[in-house]
Write a protein that holds these residues in place. Structure first.
Motif, PDB file in Angstrom:
ATOM      1  N   GLN A 126      -4.716  12.931   0.037  1.00 47.59           N
ATOM      2  CA  GLN A 126      -4.947  13.049  -1.403  1.00 47.59           C
ATOM      3  C   GLN A 126      -5.825  11.919  -1.950  1.00 47.59           C
ATOM      4  OE1 GLN A 126      -1.411  14.232  -3.708  1.00 47.59           O
ATOM      5  NE2 GLN A 126      -0.283  14.309  -1.793  1.00 47.59           N
ATOM      6  N   GLN A 127      -6.418  11.138  -1.062  1.00 44.22           N
ATOM      7  CA  GLN A 127      -7.347  10.074  -1.438  1.00 44.22           C
ATOM      8  C   GLN A 127      -6.668   9.060  -2.368  1.00 44.22           C
ATOM      9  OE1 GLN A 127     -10.806  11.954  -3.105  1.00 44.22           O
ATOM     10  NE2 GLN A 127     -11.077  13.335  -1.387  1.00 44.22           N
ATOM     11  N   LEU A 128      -5.478   8.629  -1.966  1.00 40.83           N
ATOM     12  CA  LEU A 128      -4.714   7.662  -2.742  1.00 40.83           C
ATOM     13  C   LEU A 128      -4.584   6.360  -1.975  1.00 40.83           C
ATOM     14  CD1 LEU A 128      -1.829   9.975  -4.031  1.00 40.83           C
ATOM     15  CD2 LEU A 128      -3.842   9.221  -5.304  1.00 40.83           C
ATOM     16  N   SER A 129      -4.588   5.246  -2.700  1.00 46.64           N
ATOM     17  CA  SER A 129      -4.340   3.938  -2.115  1.00 46.64           C
ATOM     18  C   SER A 129      -2.863   3.607  -2.287  1.00 46.64           C
ATOM     19  CB  SER A 129      -5.201   2.870  -2.801  1.00 46.64           C
ATOM     20  OG  SER A 129      -6.574   3.191  -2.701  1.00 46.64           O
ATOM     21  N   PHE A 130      -2.242   3.097  -1.236  1.00 49.97           N
ATOM     22  CA  PHE A 130      -0.808   2.825  -1.306  1.00 49.97           C
ATOM     23  C   PHE A 130      -0.437   1.735  -0.315  1.00 49.97           C
ATOM     24  CE2 PHE A 130      -1.616   6.427   1.502  1.00 49.97           C
ATOM     25  CZ  PHE A 130      -1.005   6.024   2.682  1.00 49.97           C
ATOM     26  N   ARG A 131       0.788   1.241  -0.475  1.00 51.96           N
ATOM     27  CA  ARG A 131       1.380   0.287   0.465  1.00 51.96           C
ATOM     28  C   ARG A 131       2.693   0.880   0.949  1.00 51.96           C
ATOM     29  NH1 ARG A 131       1.123  -4.907  -3.501  1.00 51.96           N
ATOM     30  NH2 ARG A 131       2.509  -3.488  -4.627  1.00 51.96           N
ATOM     31  N   ILE A 132       3.007   0.678   2.214  1.00 50.42           N
ATOM     32  CA  ILE A 132       4.207   1.283   2.782  1.00 50.42           C
ATOM     33  C   ILE A 132       4.776   0.356   3.846  1.00 50.42           C
ATOM     34  CG2 ILE A 132       2.894   2.602   4.520  1.00 50.42           C
ATOM     35  CD1 ILE A 132       4.950   4.873   4.136  1.00 50.42           C
ATOM     36  N   ALA A 133       6.103   0.289   3.893  1.00 48.29           N
ATOM     37  CA  ALA A 133       6.799  -0.538   4.891  1.00 48.29           C
ATOM     38  C   ALA A 133       8.218  -0.012   5.044  1.00 48.29           C
ATOM     39  CB  ALA A 133       6.814  -2.005   4.472  1.00 48.29           C
ATOM     40  N   HIS A 134       8.856  -0.379   6.160  1.00 45.11           N
ATOM     41  CA  HIS A 134      10.246   0.027   6.388  1.00 45.11           C
ATOM     42  C   HIS A 134      11.069  -1.204   6.756  1.00 45.11           C
ATOM     43  CE1 HIS A 134      10.537  -0.339  10.829  1.00 45.11           C
ATOM     44  NE2 HIS A 134       9.227  -0.127  10.789  1.00 45.11           N
ATOM     45  N   ARG A 142      10.886  -2.809   0.084  1.00 42.64           N
ATOM     46  CA  ARG A 142      10.002  -3.014  -1.074  1.00 42.64           C
ATOM     47  C   ARG A 142       9.268  -4.339  -0.974  1.00 42.64           C
ATOM     48  NH1 ARG A 142       8.477  -2.572  -6.338  1.00 42.64           N
ATOM     49  NH2 ARG A 142       8.717  -4.429  -7.622  1.00 42.64           N
ATOM     50  N   TRP A 143       9.959  -5.392  -0.641  1.00 40.78           N
ATOM     51  CA  TRP A 143       9.318  -6.709  -0.573  1.00 40.78           C
ATOM     52  C   TRP A 143       8.287  -6.766   0.547  1.00 40.78           C
ATOM     53  CZ3 TRP A 143      13.818 -10.770  -1.499  1.00 40.78           C
ATOM     54  CH2 TRP A 143      14.334 -10.562  -2.788  1.00 40.78           C
ATOM     55  N   LEU A 144       8.574  -6.140   1.680  1.00 42.07           N
ATOM     56  CA  LEU A 144       7.599  -6.122   2.772  1.00 42.07           C
ATOM     57  C   LEU A 144       6.358  -5.324   2.386  1.00 42.07           C
ATOM     58  CD1 LEU A 144       9.937  -5.660   5.880  1.00 42.07           C
ATOM     59  CD2 LEU A 144       8.709  -7.722   5.202  1.00 42.07           C
ATOM     60  N   ALA A 145       6.550  -4.231   1.647  1.00 38.06           N
ATOM     61  CA  ALA A 145       5.398  -3.438   1.220  1.00 38.06           C
ATOM     62  C   ALA A 145       4.532  -4.217   0.236  1.00 38.06           C
ATOM     63  CB  ALA A 145       5.872  -2.129   0.587  1.00 38.06           C
ATOM     64  N   ARG A 146       5.160  -5.019  -0.623  1.00 37.02           N
ATOM     65  CA  ARG A 146       4.406  -5.802  -1.613  1.00 37.02           C
ATOM     66  C   ARG A 146       3.534  -6.875  -0.972  1.00 37.02           C
ATOM     67  NH1 ARG A 146       6.286  -6.536  -6.941  1.00 37.02           N
ATOM     68  NH2 ARG A 146       6.303  -8.804  -6.622  1.00 37.02           N
ATOM     69  N   SER A 147       3.830  -7.237   0.274  1.00 36.76           N
ATOM     70  CA  SER A 147       3.035  -8.258   0.951  1.00 36.76           C
ATOM     71  C   SER A 147       1.770  -7.695   1.593  1.00 36.76           C
ATOM     72  CB  SER A 147       3.877  -8.938   2.034  1.00 36.76           C
ATOM     73  OG  SER A 147       4.131  -8.053   3.127  1.00 36.76           O
ATOM     74  N   GLN A 148       1.595  -6.386   1.559  1.00 30.68           N
ATOM     75  CA  GLN A 148       0.470  -5.773   2.250  1.00 30.68           C
ATOM     76  C   GLN A 148      -0.799  -5.801   1.415  1.00 30.68           C
ATOM     77  OE1 GLN A 148       1.390  -1.817   3.533  1.00 30.68           O
ATOM     78  NE2 GLN A 148       2.959  -2.451   4.985  1.00 30.68           N
ATOM     79  N   ASP A 149      -1.917  -5.669   2.108  1.00 32.76           N
ATOM     80  CA  ASP A 149      -3.215  -5.473   1.474  1.00 32.76           C
ATOM     81  C   ASP A 149      -3.380  -3.981   1.226  1.00 32.76           C
ATOM     82  OD1 ASP A 149      -5.790  -5.371   0.602  1.00 32.76           O
ATOM     83  OD2 ASP A 149      -6.693  -6.226   2.398  1.00 32.76           O
ATOM     84  N   ILE A 150      -3.651  -3.620  -0.010  1.00 31.07           N
ATOM     85  CA  ILE A 150      -3.721  -2.210  -0.359  1.00 31.07           C
ATOM     86  C   ILE A 150      -4.860  -1.491   0.369  1.00 31.07           C
ATOM     87  CG2 ILE A 150      -5.220  -2.527  -2.355  1.00 31.07           C
ATOM     88  CD1 ILE A 150      -3.602  -0.384  -3.773  1.00 31.07           C
ATOM     89  N   LYS A 151      -5.863  -2.238   0.805  1.00 31.45           N
ATOM     90  CA  LYS A 151      -7.001  -1.631   1.481  1.00 31.45           C
ATOM     91  C   LYS A 151      -6.734  -1.353   2.953  1.00 31.45           C
ATOM     92  CE  LYS A 151     -10.198  -4.030  -1.613  1.00 31.45           C
ATOM     93  NZ  LYS A 151     -11.323  -4.990  -1.697  1.00 31.45           N
ATOM     94  N   GLN A 152      -5.611  -1.843   3.484  1.00 34.38           N
ATOM     95  CA  GLN A 152      -5.323  -1.666   4.910  1.00 34.38           C
ATOM     96  C   GLN A 152      -3.821  -1.486   5.089  1.00 34.38           C
ATOM     97  OE1 GLN A 152      -6.694  -4.834   7.378  1.00 34.38           O
ATOM     98  NE2 GLN A 152      -6.089  -3.856   9.297  1.00 34.38           N
ATOM     99  N   VAL A 153      -3.433  -0.311   5.580  1.00 36.37           N
ATOM    100  CA  VAL A 153      -2.021   0.004   5.782  1.00 36.37           C
ATOM    101  C   VAL A 153      -1.457  -0.835   6.927  1.00 36.37           C
ATOM    102  CG1 VAL A 153      -0.377   1.853   6.304  1.00 36.37           C
ATOM    103  CG2 VAL A 153      -2.395   2.335   4.914  1.00 36.37           C
ATOM    104  N   ASN A 154      -0.194  -1.267   6.777  1.00 37.51           N
ATOM    105  CA  ASN A 154       0.508  -2.068   7.793  1.00 37.51           C
ATOM    106  C   ASN A 154      -0.185  -3.401   8.062  1.00 37.51           C
ATOM    107  OD1 ASN A 154       2.469  -0.042   8.145  1.00 37.51           O
ATOM    108  ND2 ASN A 154       1.210   1.013   9.659  1.00 37.51           N
ATOM    109  N   SER A 155      -0.721  -4.012   7.003  1.00 35.69           N
ATOM    110  CA  SER A 155      -1.427  -5.282   7.175  1.00 35.69           C
ATOM    111  C   SER A 155      -0.601  -6.479   6.719  1.00 35.69           C
ATOM    112  CB  SER A 155      -2.744  -5.246   6.388  1.00 35.69           C
ATOM    113  OG  SER A 155      -2.481  -5.037   5.003  1.00 35.69           O
ATOM    114  N   GLY A 156       0.622  -6.250   6.245  1.00 41.29           N
ATOM    115  CA  GLY A 156       1.402  -7.335   5.669  1.00 41.29           C
ATOM    116  C   GLY A 156       2.389  -7.939   6.652  1.00 41.29           C
ATOM    117  N   ILE A 157       3.391  -8.626   6.082  1.00 37.24           N
ATOM    118  CA  ILE A 157       4.418  -9.298   6.876  1.00 37.24           C
ATOM    119  C   ILE A 157       5.319  -8.270   7.551  1.00 37.24           C
ATOM    120  CG2 ILE A 157       6.308 -10.958   6.777  1.00 37.24           C
ATOM    121  CD1 ILE A 157       3.577 -12.136   6.219  1.00 37.24           C
TER     122      ILE A 157
END
Length: 460
Positions: A126-134, A142-157
């Motif tokens: 759907q051409q959406l930018s998002f952050r996702i973590a488990h 939620r906190w792990l997802a907030r640490s991500q770069d929105i331009k790259q999935v799974n880029s955070g802590i």
């Protein structure tokens, strides 16, 4: 047991980019400061936090929108309903985020990564930018997802202990004071004694920390699936043309298709409501002779319908209402009965949309043996499973009334079919029908009633 957190930090900007050319510089401002911008605006020198005057000096062609004028609540609610395709338990966070539970999903997704892959594929389409973590707890995800770069999935802590305090939901003033003490990560904060934590954090912040560590459950309110499809789609950029409306309508039809497929439904009636600025709304109803499910079929009918319509004002929002739902396969009346040609049904749809619902109808069988009442015209949207008795032939051309004849000029070709019916409504008949050859070699349908012979129809 695991939790997935998925959020859409720039949902308004993503929806704007759908409705503008790819080379258009876009930005959203709040309190006269830029809070969101696309890559085109970034390449022109615009940056987050800059003032409106600076932004216009850097990029005079910049297209600006005020945050208060962009409402994405309806679209986000639709995204939340889509998450129910992949989990039975979904809760909403006010920051355009979704808590997605992995409870009971082990047989479908043996690993959390497989669950995340499905969600990523669905929302990237759907051409959406998002952050996702488990994570094992909802707050930790939620906190792990907030640490991500929105331009790259799974880029955070990856691990909660390494998470910087700035990515948590702790108050910013508290985070600043903790950083001044040399505490930058949750691991460093957790080493403090419990009484010291309570003293420095306070009860509310301590509860948040316990929820992230899994020592307390996060209070959530789970959403429920819609029993009827009725969805509004606000346009972030108003449109005066049908062409500008079609792209958003395509996205809406795809959402309808996903909703119908999840519930194994199909429909033949869809209502489109166009909301204008400072003018009454306009309601457009599309009815099909078929039971439809795919977005391609619905979009083709809408395109045909809208070609003959001129917008009276700028459209700011539209909604879809599916008023009739049928189980998938409802149109199949029997295992061995031939189904109507798809080409015929497509032609019926096109004629109905072009000429209007009441301009075209079809002959439908009624539960009455009297030939005069055995069939009548019905709208295309009404499906009938009745069929004529197959043990006796019926003519394709029935005369409007019985015509007296001399039976000596006819040759009877079949056994008699007796029709005795209608005594309950004072229109009773008591006739014997035959197939007969007429003097000019035509195949006729004749009957005898009260010792008088009549011609009632012709066979092809």
């Amino acid at each position: 047991m695991y939790w997935i957190y998925l959020d859409f930090p720039q949902l308004a900007l993503d929806l704007l980019q759908r409705e503008h050319p790819s080379q258009q510089a876009l930005a959203i401002h709040h309190n006269k400061q830029i809070i969101q911008l696309n890559q085109v605006a970034h390449h022109l020198g615009v940056y987050l936090g800059c003032s409106l005057n600076t932004a216009y000096q850097l990029a005079p062609q910049l297209c600006l929108y005020q945050q208060s004028d962009l409402s994405c609540d309806a679209y986000f609610d639709a995204l939340a309903q889509q998450a129910l395709y992949y989990s039975a338990q979904v809760a909403v966070h006010p920051d355009k985020g979704l808590y997605i539970s992995g409870a009971g999903m082990r047989n479908i997704y043996p690993k959390p990564e497989q669950h995340i892959t499905k969600l990523v594929t669905h929302y990237q389409h759907q051409q959406l930018s998002f952050r996702i973590a488990h994570a094992p707890s909802a707050m930790a995800a939620r906190w792990l997802a907030r640490s991500q770069d929105i331009k790259q999935v799974n880029s955070g802590i990856k691990f909660l202990a390494d998470l910087p305090l700035s990515a948590s939901d702790l108050p910013s003033s508290l985070v600043t004071s903790l950083q001044a003490m040399g505490l930058y990560t949750l691991k460093q904060l957790s080493k403090l004694p419990r009484p010291e934590l309570r003293k420095r954090l306070g009860e509310d912040s301590l509860h948040l920390l316990d929820q992230a560590n899994g020592q307390q459950s996060t209070p959530l309110t789970f959403i429920k699936p819609q029993a009827r499809y009725q969805q509004a789609f606000p346009l972030l950029a108003e449109t005066h043309t049908i062409q500008g409306l079609m792209f958003s309508l395509k996205q809406a039809c795809q959402h309808l298709q996903q909703w119908l497929r999840q519930r194994q439904f199909c429909s033949n009636i869809l209502v489109l409501t166009l909301n204008f600025r400072n003018k009454p709304c306009e309601i457009i109803t599309v009815k099909s002779a078929r039971l439809l499910q795919t977005s391609h079929d619905w979009l083709a009918l809408f395109r045909l319908k809208l070609e003959s319509i001129r917008l009276s004002a700028a459209v700011i929002e539209f909604s879809l209402d599916c008023q009739a739902l049928y189980p998938l396969g409802h149109e199949v009346s029997g295992l061995f009965e031939p189904q109507q040609s798809a080409c015929d049904n497509l032609l019926f749809d096109q004629l109905s949309v072009r000429l209007g619902e009441h301009a075209i109808s079809r002959l439908s069988c009624q539960a009455d043996f009297r030939p005069e009442y055995a069939s009548q015209y019905r709208p295309l949207s009404q499906h009938e499973a009745l069929s004529y008795p197959k043990q006796f032939a019926r003519p394709c051309w029935l005369l409007p009334q019985l015509k007296p004849i001399n039976i000596q000029h006819y040759t009877l070709l079949s056994e008699p079919e007796r029709i005795a019916s209608g005594w309950w409504d004072e229109q009773s008949v008591n006739r014997d029908y035959y197939m007969a050859q007429s003097p000019d070699q035509g195949l006729a349908w004749v009957c005898q009633e009260n010792r008088q012979w009549y011609l009632h129809g012709w066979f092809a």
